[in-house]
Enzyme design. Structure first.
Site, PDB file in Angstrom:
ATOM      1  N   GLU A 145     -74.279  19.282 -44.231  1.00  0.00           N
ATOM      2  CA  GLU A 145     -75.196  20.492 -44.295  1.00  0.00           C
ATOM      3  C   GLU A 145     -74.505  21.692 -43.500  1.00  0.00           C
ATOM      4  O   GLU A 145     -74.177  22.648 -44.219  1.00  0.00           O
ATOM      5  CB  GLU A 145     -76.260  20.078 -43.569  1.00  0.00           C
ATOM      6  CG  GLU A 145     -77.174  21.435 -43.787  1.00  0.00           C
ATOM      7  CD  GLU A 145     -78.781  21.199 -42.789  1.00  0.00           C
ATOM      8  OE1 GLU A 145     -78.724  20.302 -42.078  1.00  0.00           O
ATOM      9  OE2 GLU A 145     -79.830  21.870 -43.077  1.00  0.00           O
ATOM     10  N   HIS A 150     -85.449  14.552 -50.677  1.00  0.00           N
ATOM     11  CA  HIS A 150     -85.293  14.938 -49.546  1.00  0.00           C
ATOM     12  C   HIS A 150     -86.241  16.049 -48.781  1.00  0.00           C
ATOM     13  O   HIS A 150     -86.494  17.150 -49.201  1.00  0.00           O
ATOM     14  CB  HIS A 150     -83.889  15.824 -49.427  1.00  0.00           C
ATOM     15  CG  HIS A 150     -83.256  16.401 -48.144  1.00  0.00           C
ATOM     16  ND1 HIS A 150     -81.911  16.484 -47.907  1.00  0.00           N
ATOM     17  CD2 HIS A 150     -83.943  16.830 -46.886  1.00  0.00           C
ATOM     18  CE1 HIS A 150     -81.691  17.066 -46.686  1.00  0.00           C
ATOM     19  NE2 HIS A 150     -83.003  17.036 -46.204  1.00  0.00           N
TER      20      HIS A 150
HETATM   21  N1  ADE Z   1     -84.606  18.212 -39.912  1.00  0.00           N
HETATM   22  C1  ADE Z   1     -85.611  18.647 -40.691  1.00  0.00           C
HETATM   23  N2  ADE Z   1     -84.819  19.441 -41.574  1.00  0.00           N
HETATM   24  C2  ADE Z   1     -83.663  19.338 -41.459  1.00  0.00           C
HETATM   25  C3  ADE Z   1     -82.130  19.946 -41.652  1.00  0.00           C
HETATM   26  N3  ADE Z   1     -82.373  20.454 -42.960  1.00  0.00           N
HETATM   27  N4  ADE Z   1     -81.262  19.320 -41.175  1.00  0.00           N
HETATM   28  C4  ADE Z   1     -81.320  18.250 -40.191  1.00  0.00           C
HETATM   29  N5  ADE Z   1     -82.508  17.819 -39.648  1.00  0.00           N
HETATM   30  C5  ADE Z   1     -83.522  18.301 -40.251  1.00  0.00           C
HETATM   31 ZN    ZN Z   2     -83.285  17.838 -44.181  1.00  0.00          ZN
END
Ligand code: ADE
Ligand code: ZN
Length: 344
Positions: free
Chosen positions: A213, A30
């Site tokens: 997230e 990631h």
């Molecule tokens: N693009 C870059 N970092 C990200 C993240 N943490 N969440 C969503 N999109 C992203």
């Molecule tokens: Zn990300």
């Protein structure tokens, strides 16, 4: 240094801990390459391309990196990407990351890139992909680091735009291994991208998506059910849904957790409260990653060190997370077996 499984890592001096963690073979699953653009390189590329940045110097850029949530970060992150214009720019950015990753003990990197951030500014798809791809080839050749690209769709844009982006990338189909979904999560559920993910799967591409997230556990369910993704990026909100936790454990779905990102974007207030260890104890396939290291103040090794100092993690638990990262990668099985065998 060989440590028994029950060694509590927070008891080690920082340098000894760092050395032990560096020696663990690990995959980074990631990592947004645009998020690895350090302010120094941003300024160098701005000068090379005659782009004016809205900051006087590197210190001012770093000072602007104080975020309150995902969107406050994304606004600055997309602005920073404006310095990227040529194939050499994409190569240089990726090469800088790959050298750093190799120094952190990364043996496999699966790198996200956001073509829409560049094509909407008039940068050709081929410039983006060829620049990144040549850096990945160079990493294998010069660093022995296996690297591959994952094309991400920006979820705040339409599915039609994502479909057009995938079609535009198909002349370079052999240059990327999968597709992902990133950008503003809330209000942009996975099901918005059902068709483009179906098309990607039909093309034999791997699939991943950011889910949980900031967004609700329901987005993790729909990433699995509708998009049929193979890994969940972040996924930390799963903890609010016991049935989902059970499902993730049963199905062995890897979560690509990014602790310092969660801290910087206020997903958690304190790393000591991060749920990574609870997710691990619940049987989930947790991995440790950096997300956007240039913006969040830490590469993957820094993330490992930070969680080991904030949480009562044992050597066995951290070995398990490193092994998860190798197993959950899309690398050939023969490579995975070789890396796992080298695990201390
Ligand atoms: N693009 C870059 N970092 C990200 C993240 N943490 N969440 C969503 N999109 C992203
Ligand atoms: Zn990300």
């Amino acid at each position: 240094m060989t440590l028994s499984d029950d060694t509590l890592l927070s008891t080690l001096p920082t340098e000894a801990l760092r050395d032990w963690l560096r020696a663990l073979p690990k995959a980074e699953l990631h990592l947004h390459i645009e998020g690895a653009l350090e302010p120094e390189l941003m300024f160098a590329l701005a000068e090379r391309n005659g782009v004016r940045l809205p900051y006087p110097d590197v210190a001012a850029v770093r000072a602007a990196y104080a975020f309150s949530d995902l969107q406050s970060f994304l606004d600055i992150y997309y602005a920073g990407a404006a310095v990227l214009r040529t194939e050499a720019d994409f190569h240089d950015m990726a090469w800088a990351y790959l050298q750093r990753a190799a120094a952190d003990g990364v043996v496999r990197a699966e790198i996200f890139f956001d073509p829409q951030t560049h094509t909407t500014r008039g940068v050709a798809m081929g410039m983006v992909i060829e620049g990144l791809h040549s850096a990945c080839e160079r990493a294998q050749r010069e660093l022995g680091l296996s690297a591959a690209l994952i094309l991400c769709f920006l979820r705040h844009l339409s599915e039609a735009d994502a479909l057009a982006t995938l079609e535009a990338a198909l002349p370079w189909r052999d240059r990327f291994i999968g597709v992902g979904l990133d950008s503003s999560e809330r209000g942009n559920p996975p099901e918005k991208f059902a068709q483009v993910f179906a098309r990607a799967r039909a093309l034999g591409l791997h699939t991943v998506a950011h889910a949980g997230e900031e967004g609700p556990p329901a987005y993790i369910h729909s990433a699995l059910d509708v998009l049929q993704v193979e890994r969940i990026d972040h996924g930390v909100q799963a903890e609010h849904d016991p049935a989902l936790m059970e499902r993730l454990a049963r199905e062995g779905t890897a979560l690509t957790v990014c602790p310092l990102s969660n801290l910087k974007l206020c997903v958690v207030n304190d790393l000591a409260q991060h749920n990574l260890q609870r997710l691990l104890h619940a049987g989930l396939k947790v991995t440790v990653n950096s997300d956007d290291p240039a913006y969040f103040g830490g590469y993957v090794l820094d993330n490992y060190v930070a969680v080991c100092q904030a949480l009562p993690l044992s050597a066995g638990e951290v070995r398990r997370m490193a092994r998860h990262s190798l197993e959950a990668s899309f690398a050939p099985d023969s490579d995975k077996a070789r890396w796992c065998a080298a695990m201390a």
